[in-house]
Design a protein around this motif. Structure first.
Motif, PDB file in Angstrom:
ATOM      1  N   GLY A 128     -18.006  13.659   1.783  1.00  0.00           N
ATOM      2  CA  GLY A 128     -18.588  13.067   2.984  1.00  0.00           C
ATOM      3  C   GLY A 128     -17.726  13.296   4.211  1.00  0.00           C
ATOM      4  N   GLY A 129     -16.517  13.800   4.006  1.00  0.00           N
ATOM      5  CA  GLY A 129     -15.621  14.101   5.122  1.00  0.00           C
ATOM      6  C   GLY A 129     -16.004  15.418   5.777  1.00  0.00           C
ATOM      7  N   SER A 130     -15.339  15.744   6.851  1.00  0.00           N
ATOM      8  CA  SER A 130     -15.705  16.938   7.623  1.00  0.00           C
ATOM      9  C   SER A 130     -15.441  18.245   6.878  1.00  0.00           C
ATOM     10  N   ASP A 131     -14.434  18.284   6.010  1.00  0.00           N
ATOM     11  CA  ASP A 131     -14.091  19.518   5.299  1.00  0.00           C
ATOM     12  C   ASP A 131     -14.533  19.510   3.840  1.00  0.00           C
ATOM     13  N   ALA A 132     -15.382  18.576   3.468  1.00  0.00           N
ATOM     14  CA  ALA A 132     -15.788  18.410   2.072  1.00  0.00           C
ATOM     15  C   ALA A 132     -17.315  18.384   1.980  1.00  0.00           C
ATOM     16  N   PRO A 133     -17.832  18.443   0.755  1.00  0.00           N
ATOM     17  CA  PRO A 133     -19.289  18.351   0.593  1.00  0.00           C
ATOM     18  C   PRO A 133     -19.829  17.032   1.158  1.00  0.00           C
ATOM     19  N   PRO A 134     -21.077  17.031   1.586  1.00  0.00           N
ATOM     20  CA  PRO A 134     -21.654  15.802   2.137  1.00  0.00           C
ATOM     21  C   PRO A 134     -21.850  14.727   1.071  1.00  0.00           C
ATOM     22  N   LYS A 135     -21.976  13.493   1.520  1.00  0.00           N
ATOM     23  CA  LYS A 135     -22.256  12.389   0.604  1.00  0.00           C
ATOM     24  C   LYS A 135     -23.541  12.670  -0.167  1.00  0.00           C
ATOM     25  N   ARG A 136     -23.583  12.121  -1.374  1.00  0.00           N
ATOM     26  CA  ARG A 136     -24.730  12.247  -2.281  1.00  0.00           C
ATOM     27  C   ARG A 136     -24.892  13.658  -2.851  1.00  0.00           C
ATOM     28  N   THR A 137     -23.845  14.483  -2.726  1.00  0.00           N
ATOM     29  CA  THR A 137     -23.871  15.791  -3.369  1.00  0.00           C
ATOM     30  C   THR A 137     -23.735  15.581  -4.871  1.00  0.00           C
ATOM     31  N   LEU A 138     -24.546  16.255  -5.637  1.00  0.00           N
ATOM     32  CA  LEU A 138     -24.512  16.117  -7.086  1.00  0.00           C
ATOM     33  C   LEU A 138     -23.234  16.740  -7.652  1.00  0.00           C
ATOM     34  N   ASP A 139     -22.768  16.193  -8.771  1.00  0.00           N
ATOM     35  CA  ASP A 139     -21.520  16.654  -9.372  1.00  0.00           C
ATOM     36  C   ASP A 139     -21.507  18.157  -9.662  1.00  0.00           C
ATOM     37  N   PRO A 140     -22.570  18.746 -10.217  1.00  0.00           N
ATOM     38  CA  PRO A 140     -22.525  20.197 -10.453  1.00  0.00           C
ATOM     39  C   PRO A 140     -22.317  20.998  -9.161  1.00  0.00           C
ATOM     40  N   ASP A 141     -22.886  20.517  -8.069  1.00  0.00           N
ATOM     41  CA  ASP A 141     -22.724  21.209  -6.781  1.00  0.00           C
ATOM     42  C   ASP A 141     -21.301  21.030  -6.256  1.00  0.00           C
ATOM     43  N   ILE A 142     -20.692  19.888  -6.516  1.00  0.00           N
ATOM     44  CA  ILE A 142     -19.306  19.664  -6.108  1.00  0.00           C
ATOM     45  C   ILE A 142     -18.381  20.584  -6.885  1.00  0.00           C
ATOM     46  N   LEU A 143     -18.648  20.747  -8.173  1.00  0.00           N
ATOM     47  CA  LEU A 143     -17.828  21.644  -8.981  1.00  0.00           C
ATOM     48  C   LEU A 143     -17.941  23.088  -8.476  1.00  0.00           C
ATOM     49  N   CYS A 144     -19.124  23.498  -8.098  1.00  0.00           N
ATOM     50  CA  CYS A 144     -19.294  24.846  -7.517  1.00  0.00           C
ATOM     51  C   CYS A 144     -18.539  24.964  -6.209  1.00  0.00           C
ATOM     52  N   TRP A 145     -18.573  23.945  -5.393  1.00  0.00           N
ATOM     53  CA  TRP A 145     -17.866  23.944  -4.107  1.00  0.00           C
ATOM     54  C   TRP A 145     -16.354  24.073  -4.338  1.00  0.00           C
ATOM     55  N   CYS A 146     -15.865  23.440  -5.395  1.00  0.00           N
ATOM     56  CA  CYS A 146     -14.418  23.478  -5.690  1.00  0.00           C
ATOM     57  C   CYS A 146     -13.951  24.874  -6.086  1.00  0.00           C
ATOM     58  N   GLU A 147     -14.819  25.643  -6.669  1.00  0.00           N
ATOM     59  CA  GLU A 147     -14.430  26.984  -7.099  1.00  0.00           C
ATOM     60  C   GLU A 147     -14.323  27.863  -5.895  1.00  0.00           C
TER      61      GLU A 147
END
Length: 51
Positions: free
Chosen positions: A32-51
Protein backbone atom coordinates in the motif's frame (compact mmCIF):
# COMPACT_ATOMS: atom_id res chain seq x y z
CA UNK A 1 22.51 -7.71 -3.09
CA UNK A 2 20.43 -5.75 -0.60
CA UNK A 3 17.82 -7.63 1.38
CA UNK A 4 14.45 -5.89 1.28
CA UNK A 5 11.50 -6.46 3.57
CA UNK A 6 7.87 -6.17 2.58
CA UNK A 7 5.36 -5.88 5.40
CA UNK A 8 1.77 -6.94 4.91
CA UNK A 9 -0.83 -4.18 4.94
CA UNK A 10 -2.28 -5.66 8.14
CA UNK A 11 0.97 -5.27 10.07
CA UNK A 12 1.05 -2.13 12.18
CA UNK A 13 3.23 0.55 10.56
CA UNK A 14 5.06 1.02 13.86
CA UNK A 15 7.17 -2.01 12.88
CA UNK A 16 8.42 -0.23 9.79
CA UNK A 17 9.16 2.88 11.83
CA UNK A 18 11.02 0.95 14.53
CA UNK A 19 13.04 -1.12 12.06
CA UNK A 20 14.15 2.03 10.25
CA UNK A 21 14.96 3.69 13.56
CA UNK A 22 17.26 0.90 14.72
CA UNK A 23 18.65 -0.07 11.31
CA UNK A 24 18.40 2.92 8.94
CA UNK A 25 20.11 0.99 6.15
CA UNK A 26 17.28 -1.58 5.95
CA UNK A 27 14.82 -1.36 3.09
CA UNK A 28 11.37 -1.88 4.62
CA UNK A 29 8.33 -1.45 2.40
CA UNK A 30 4.67 -1.82 3.28
CA UNK A 31 1.95 -3.10 0.98
CA UNK A 32 0.00 0.00 0.00
CA UNK A 33 3.06 2.25 0.17
CA UNK A 34 4.37 4.26 -2.75
CA UNK A 35 7.08 1.74 -3.74
CA UNK A 36 5.10 -1.43 -3.03
CA UNK A 37 2.05 -3.23 -4.41
CA UNK A 38 -1.29 -1.57 -3.67
CA UNK A 39 -3.49 -2.61 -0.77
CA UNK A 40 -5.67 -5.68 -1.33
CA UNK A 41 -3.14 -7.20 -3.73
CA UNK A 42 -3.49 -10.97 -3.64
CA UNK A 43 -0.60 -12.99 -2.22
CA UNK A 44 0.30 -14.70 -5.53
CA UNK A 45 0.59 -11.27 -7.17
CA UNK A 46 2.78 -10.02 -4.31
CA UNK A 47 5.08 -13.00 -4.75
CA UNK A 48 5.39 -12.20 -8.46
CA UNK A 49 6.13 -8.56 -7.63
CA UNK A 50 8.91 -9.70 -5.25
CA UNK A 51 10.66 -11.62 -7.99
Amino acid sequence: MTIKYLLDENVDHIYQTQLRLYKPDLVVLVVGGSDAPPKRTLDPDILCWCE
